[in-house]
Design an enzyme around this catalytic site. Structure first.
Site, PDB file in Angstrom:
ATOM      1  N   SER A  89      36.181  37.272  41.163  1.00 20.07           N
ATOM      2  CA  SER A  89      36.392  36.324  39.811  1.00 20.07           C
ATOM      3  C   SER A  89      37.286  35.589  39.061  1.00 20.07           C
ATOM      4  CB  SER A  89      34.779  36.983  39.124  1.00 20.07           C
ATOM      5  OG  SER A  89      34.304  37.687  38.662  1.00 20.07           O
ATOM      6  N   ASP A 149      32.847  40.347  30.797  1.00 22.29           N
ATOM      7  CA  ASP A 149      33.352  41.520  31.304  1.00 22.29           C
ATOM      8  C   ASP A 149      35.072  41.750  30.409  1.00 22.29           C
ATOM      9  OD1 ASP A 149      31.935  41.368  32.757  1.00 22.29           O
ATOM     10  OD2 ASP A 149      32.650  40.649  34.590  1.00 22.29           O
ATOM     11  N   ARG A 151      42.039  37.157  33.800  1.00 23.62           N
ATOM     12  CA  ARG A 151      40.861  37.068  33.818  1.00 23.62           C
ATOM     13  C   ARG A 151      39.694  38.391  34.825  1.00 23.62           C
ATOM     14  NH1 ARG A 151      37.812  32.021  35.132  1.00 23.62           N
ATOM     15  NH2 ARG A 151      37.191  32.776  37.032  1.00 23.62           N
ATOM     16  N   ASP A 152      38.625  38.860  34.074  1.00 29.40           N
ATOM     17  CA  ASP A 152      38.239  39.858  34.896  1.00 29.40           C
ATOM     18  C   ASP A 152      39.360  41.382  36.450  1.00 29.40           C
ATOM     19  OD1 ASP A 152      35.372  39.599  34.804  1.00 29.40           O
ATOM     20  OD2 ASP A 152      34.908  38.793  36.330  1.00 29.40           O
ATOM     21  N   TYR A 210      35.031  31.400  29.542  1.00 33.81           N
ATOM     22  CA  TYR A 210      35.443  32.222  30.513  1.00 33.81           C
ATOM     23  C   TYR A 210      36.940  31.531  31.725  1.00 33.81           C
ATOM     24  CZ  TYR A 210      34.100  35.434  34.370  1.00 33.81           C
ATOM     25  OH  TYR A 210      34.005  36.301  36.293  1.00 33.81           O
ATOM     26  N   ASP A 254      27.652  35.681  43.257  1.00 36.57           N
ATOM     27  CA  ASP A 254      28.442  36.154  42.300  1.00 36.57           C
ATOM     28  C   ASP A 254      30.581  36.463  43.149  1.00 36.57           C
ATOM     29  OD1 ASP A 254      27.023  36.798  40.774  1.00 36.57           O
ATOM     30  OD2 ASP A 254      25.642  38.406  41.843  1.00 36.57           O
TER      31      ASP A 254
END
Length: 488
Positions: A218, A259, A211-212, A206, A443
């Site tokens: 995140s 994701d 990312r995201d 990850y 989260d």
């Protein structure tokens, strides 16, 4: 007062010095050998003459490799590893880098100095079947910290049970990968040597550039540019590959980049950051599949979001094309299958919902119906290996969210089905229920002034106040174990 503290400290140091190893103060003898069977906060344990014994740490060397580079030696051979390069493992003390003496593994988790086995494990079929699941020592420490804040004996008993179940280890930064990958591969090998059983460890890969792209809570350390893609390949994937090639005697499952590909299915046109990241998501996946998908003891699962992300007919059809393209780009590497509901709350079955206005006409309003449908779509798209791992860590109870797209720290959370291979009769394509997102890790923050604040974490049904993503969220953990289904 200062004098009494000093005397107490002096006495403690004297007691420590007089003991040959840590275990004597706990009523256990010192080991004569150094084979590590178990590691906890006290130290490394072995077994001799049918009894536990403590393994004395090798004293830190008076000199070490970092001195030649102008940096001091770390004071302990068990110093926390902050960075690893060709020279060795680095710690930080007194605000400066220090070298960890050769032979140390660093940190308090993992399996100690375990010599890699030359045996080659080969996964055949469902990797979760016929193996023992590795217990994540970092999560055990988090839960121990949570228990220390509890007074309710029934709640403490539930929390103690949480420590007995396996969950995934997230390699969410280059630093965390360097600290946690090898030490836990060693831990799995040590557990194998102790039990004689094959030990499965699950890691989450990850750290993609950008990312995201559709969320703020995140976002990762690497940006969507060519330089950070090169870092992702050389400092992240290549290092993972090296460790997996070294520790090849036990099975490993990789949950790949949650994701990311789902964002390419639905958010390219609506979110500029996702359009900017598309190239790096595709190249990153192709690279990692080529590198890691050829290892016979490794099974990879690509993330497919959840029922209320890709559940609609047109989204599933488009997803089939995207995922088939990605898998083909990684040839000759193999992908075992896909993972759903990672870090989400959608129930496995929800008979109260059906296709209609309440679900925005989604024909797949729970994870079971979603997997039943998308398995057919993916096979129609030409994907040959279509198996699933469903994240059941937080979907035991239907949460309080007013819209199924709510994803951040939802109130009403409950632990779901326990990690188990082939859990549903008649669904031979469901490899496992598994806890991928550790219950209790936030989260995202509810602090509106924070740089990584995402609006979803401020919504009505998001529990507040909440810490940053990945940090411990005590209240959410306690609610999750209270609402566990089945009960703990």
């Amino acid at each position: 007062m200062k004098a009494s503290i000093a005397l107490t400290a002096a006495a403690a140091l004297a007691a420590k010095a007089s003991a040959a190893c840590f275990s004597q103060r706990l009523g256990y003898p010192c080991c004569s050998g150094n084979e590590v069977v178990y590691t906890d906060n006290d130290g490394k344990w072995g077994v001799e003459n049918g009894n536990w014994c403590g393994i004395a740490d090798a004293p830190a060397q008076a000199t070490c490799w970092s001195l030649s580079q102008g940096y001091p030696c770390c004071s302990s051979s068990n110093a926390e590893v902050w960075y690893t390069d060709a020279s060795g493992k680095w710690g930080v003390e007194n605000g400066d880098w220090c070298g960890i003496p050769t032979g140390s593994t660093g940190g308090s988790t993992g399996g100690g100095n375990v010599t890699p086995s030359n045996e080659q494990y080969t996964i055949s079929g469902n990797p979760f079947k016929g193996v023992e699941f590795y217990i994540n020592p970092y999560y055990v420490e988090e839960v121990d910290g949570a228990i220390a804040q509890m007074s309710d004996s029934s709640l403490i008993a539930k929390a103690e049970k949480m420590k007995t179940y396996s969950n995934a280890i997230w390699l969410d930064t280059i630093k965390n990968m360097q600290s946690w990958l090898e030490s836990n591969l060693q831990g799995a090998q040590s557990q194998h040597q102790s039990s004689g059983k094959d030990i499965l460890t699950v890691f989450v890969v990850y750290d993609l550039p950008g990312r995201d792209c559709h969320a703020l809570a995140s976002n990762g350390e690497l940006l969507a540019n060519d330089g950070d893609l090169a870092r992702y390949k050389s400092e992240y994937i290549d290092v993972i590959e090296g460790h997996l090639k070294t520790y090849k005697s036990q099975p490993v499952v990789l949950i790949v980049e949650p994701d990311s590909l789902a964002n390419l299915v639905t958010n390219l046109e609506s979110t500029p950051a996702c359009a900017d990241s598309e190239k790096y998501y595709l190249e990153g996946h192709a690279y990692l599949i080529k590198k890691l998908g050829v290892l016979p003891h490794v099974a990879m699962y690509l993330d497919i979001g959840h029922a209320f992300w890709l559940g609609w007919d047109d989204n599933r059809e488009k997803a089939g094309k995207v995922y088939a393209k990605v898998i083909n780009s990684g040839a000759p590497g193999n992908v075992r299958g896909f993972t759903d509901n990672v870090s989400n709350y959608t129930p496995w079955e929800d008979p109260t919902l059906s296709r209609g206005p309440d679900t925005e006409w989604n024909p797949c309003p729970d994870e079971k119906r979603y997997l039943e449908a998308i398995s057919k779509d993916f096979k129609s798209a030409g994907i040959k290996s279509v198996y699933f791992v469903s994240d059941s860590s937080r979907n035991g109870k239907k949460v309080d969210r007013k819209h199924p797209g709510e994803w951040c720290n939802q109130t009403g959370v409950g632990v779901g089905a326990r990690p188990q291979a082939s859990p549903v009769s008649g669904m031979d394509y469901l490899d496992a229920f598994y806890w991928i997102k550790p219950l209790g890790e936030s989260d995202g923050t509810s602090d509106e002034s924070a740089a990584r604040f995402d609006g979803y974490c401020g919504h009505e049904t998001a529990m507040k106040p909440a810490p940053e993503a990945g940090q411990w969220f005590q209240k959410h953990f306690e609610q999750g174990i209270k609402n566990a289904n089945p009960p703990l």
